[in-house]
Design a protein around this motif. Structure first.
Motif, short mmCIF file in Angstrom:
data_model
loop_
_atom_site.label_atom_id
_atom_site.label_comp_id
_atom_site.label_asym_id
_atom_site.label_seq_id
_atom_site.Cartn_x
_atom_site.Cartn_y
_atom_site.Cartn_z
N LYS A 57 63.43 16.30 71.04
CA LYS A 57 63.59 15.11 72.18
C LYS A 57 63.00 15.90 73.46
O LYS A 57 63.32 15.66 74.63
N SER A 58 61.76 16.67 73.15
CA SER A 58 61.04 17.31 74.37
C SER A 58 59.70 17.31 73.71
O SER A 58 59.32 17.40 72.67
N PRO A 59 58.80 17.26 74.78
CA PRO A 59 57.22 17.30 74.30
C PRO A 59 56.93 18.70 73.63
O PRO A 59 57.52 19.71 74.03
N TYR A 60 55.82 18.53 73.03
CA TYR A 60 55.37 20.06 72.15
C TYR A 60 54.86 20.84 73.40
O TYR A 60 53.91 20.32 74.09
N PHE A 61 54.95 21.96 73.27
CA PHE A 61 54.41 23.23 73.99
C PHE A 61 53.77 24.27 73.50
O PHE A 61 54.84 24.87 72.70
N GLN A 62 52.70 24.63 73.70
CA GLN A 62 52.14 25.60 73.14
C GLN A 62 51.25 26.52 73.94
O GLN A 62 50.40 25.66 74.72
N ALA A 63 51.75 27.75 74.39
CA ALA A 63 51.24 28.17 75.59
C ALA A 63 49.65 28.70 74.97
O ALA A 63 49.35 29.23 73.90
N ARG A 64 48.69 28.46 75.94
CA ARG A 64 47.31 28.47 75.46
C ARG A 64 46.65 29.58 76.75
O ARG A 64 46.89 29.29 77.85
N PRO A 65 46.00 30.64 76.11
CA PRO A 65 45.58 31.57 77.06
C PRO A 65 44.45 31.05 78.17
O PRO A 65 44.38 31.40 79.28
N THR A 66 43.82 30.09 77.69
CA THR A 66 42.61 29.69 78.63
C THR A 66 43.17 28.66 79.64
O THR A 66 42.28 28.20 80.76
N ALA A 67 44.34 28.09 79.51
CA ALA A 67 44.61 27.06 80.39
C ALA A 67 46.44 27.13 80.62
O ALA A 67 47.11 27.41 79.79
N ALA A 68 46.59 27.26 81.76
CA ALA A 68 48.13 27.28 81.96
C ALA A 68 48.71 25.51 82.05
O ALA A 68 48.28 24.64 82.44
N LEU A 69 49.62 25.29 81.13
CA LEU A 69 50.49 24.05 80.94
C LEU A 69 51.75 24.29 81.46
O LEU A 69 52.36 25.19 81.19
N VAL A 70 52.23 22.88 81.62
CA VAL A 70 53.55 22.96 82.38
C VAL A 70 54.33 22.11 81.48
O VAL A 70 53.96 21.14 80.85
N GLN A 71 55.33 22.57 80.87
CA GLN A 71 56.20 21.86 79.94
C GLN A 71 57.23 20.74 80.80
O GLN A 71 57.66 21.03 81.73
N GLY A 72 56.98 19.58 80.40
CA GLY A 72 57.77 18.48 80.96
C GLY A 72 59.09 18.48 80.24
O GLY A 72 59.47 19.27 79.63
N LEU A 107 52.21 27.09 64.31
CA LEU A 107 53.50 26.45 64.52
C LEU A 107 54.74 26.97 64.17
O LEU A 107 55.79 26.26 63.77
N LEU A 108 54.41 28.27 63.93
CA LEU A 108 56.02 28.97 63.42
C LEU A 108 56.87 28.85 64.54
O LEU A 108 58.06 28.63 63.89
N GLU A 109 56.77 29.18 65.77
CA GLU A 109 57.67 28.93 66.86
C GLU A 109 58.34 27.75 66.76
O GLU A 109 59.34 27.46 67.07
N PHE A 110 57.19 26.62 66.86
CA PHE A 110 57.73 25.29 66.81
C PHE A 110 58.63 24.96 65.60
O PHE A 110 59.84 24.33 65.85
N ALA A 111 58.30 25.34 64.24
CA ALA A 111 59.22 25.10 63.30
C ALA A 111 60.49 25.83 63.29
O ALA A 111 61.56 25.31 63.32
N ARG A 112 60.45 27.02 63.97
CA ARG A 112 61.81 27.74 64.15
C ARG A 112 62.50 26.88 64.97
O ARG A 112 63.91 26.86 64.99
N GLU A 113 62.12 26.46 66.22
CA GLU A 113 62.87 25.77 67.13
C GLU A 113 63.26 24.27 67.03
O GLU A 113 64.29 23.79 67.41
N SER A 114 62.26 23.46 66.15
CA SER A 114 62.39 22.15 66.16
C SER A 114 62.67 21.44 64.61
O SER A 114 63.07 20.56 64.41
N VAL A 115 62.47 22.40 63.81
CA VAL A 115 62.32 22.02 62.44
C VAL A 115 63.63 22.42 61.69
O VAL A 115 64.28 21.83 60.89
N VAL A 116 63.83 23.53 61.65
CA VAL A 116 64.76 24.51 61.08
C VAL A 116 66.20 23.73 61.34
O VAL A 116 67.06 23.54 60.31
N VAL A 117 66.31 23.12 62.21
CA VAL A 117 67.77 22.55 62.40
C VAL A 117 67.97 21.44 61.57
O VAL A 117 69.08 20.83 61.39
N TYR A 118 66.86 20.87 60.84
CA TYR A 118 67.12 19.80 59.80
C TYR A 118 67.33 20.25 58.54
O TYR A 118 67.47 19.39 57.63
#
Length: 126
Positions: A57-72, A107-118
């Motif tokens: 229920k939140s947008p995908y966020f991956q820190a990228r060293p070349t650009a600062a992204l803001v998580q919505g 995608l390891l961190e994403f899987a840990r936070e968003s997939v493992v719960v399933y």
């Protein structure tokens, strides 16, 4: 389709994603990335956002060293309306995450936070 159609297809992506995650969308995106490989990074990011919205229920966020992204937050991001819902939508998101070409994304961190719960989901199919 081919590289000559890139600008036209790029303009269609917003409309395609506005209908939410669906098997038809995933299949179309797979075909587009084969025909127009230069769109792969854009499609990967958009698809990861859609999958993340379904799973966490939140947008995908991956820190990228070349650009600062803001998580919505889910509150300020329009939620697409999918033809699927509930367990069927979660299963499609998980299947898409497993089979779509997401090379180049960690995608390891994403899987840990968003997939493992399933893993303990009540629906055995999930």
């Amino acid at each position: 389709m081919g590289p000559a159609m890139e600008s036209h297809v790029r303009c269609l992506l917003d409309v395609m994603f506005s209908a939410g995650l669906s098997p038809t969308l995933v299949e179309a995106l797979e075909q587009i990335t084969i025909s127009i490989p230069s769109l792969l990074p854009t499609i990967q990011d958009r698809l990861l956002d859609s999958i993340s919205l379904v799973l966490s229920k939140s947008p995908y966020f991956q820190a990228r060293p070349t650009a600062a992204l803001v998580q919505g937050t889910a509150a300020n991001i329009p939620q697409p309306v999918s033809e699927l819902s509930g367990s069927a939508l979660v299963q499609l998101a998980l299947q898409t995450l497993a089979r779509f070409n997401f090379r180049g994304h960690e995608l390891l961190e994403f899987a840990r936070e968003s997939v493992v719960v399933y893993l303990d989901d009540e629906d055995g199919a999930t």
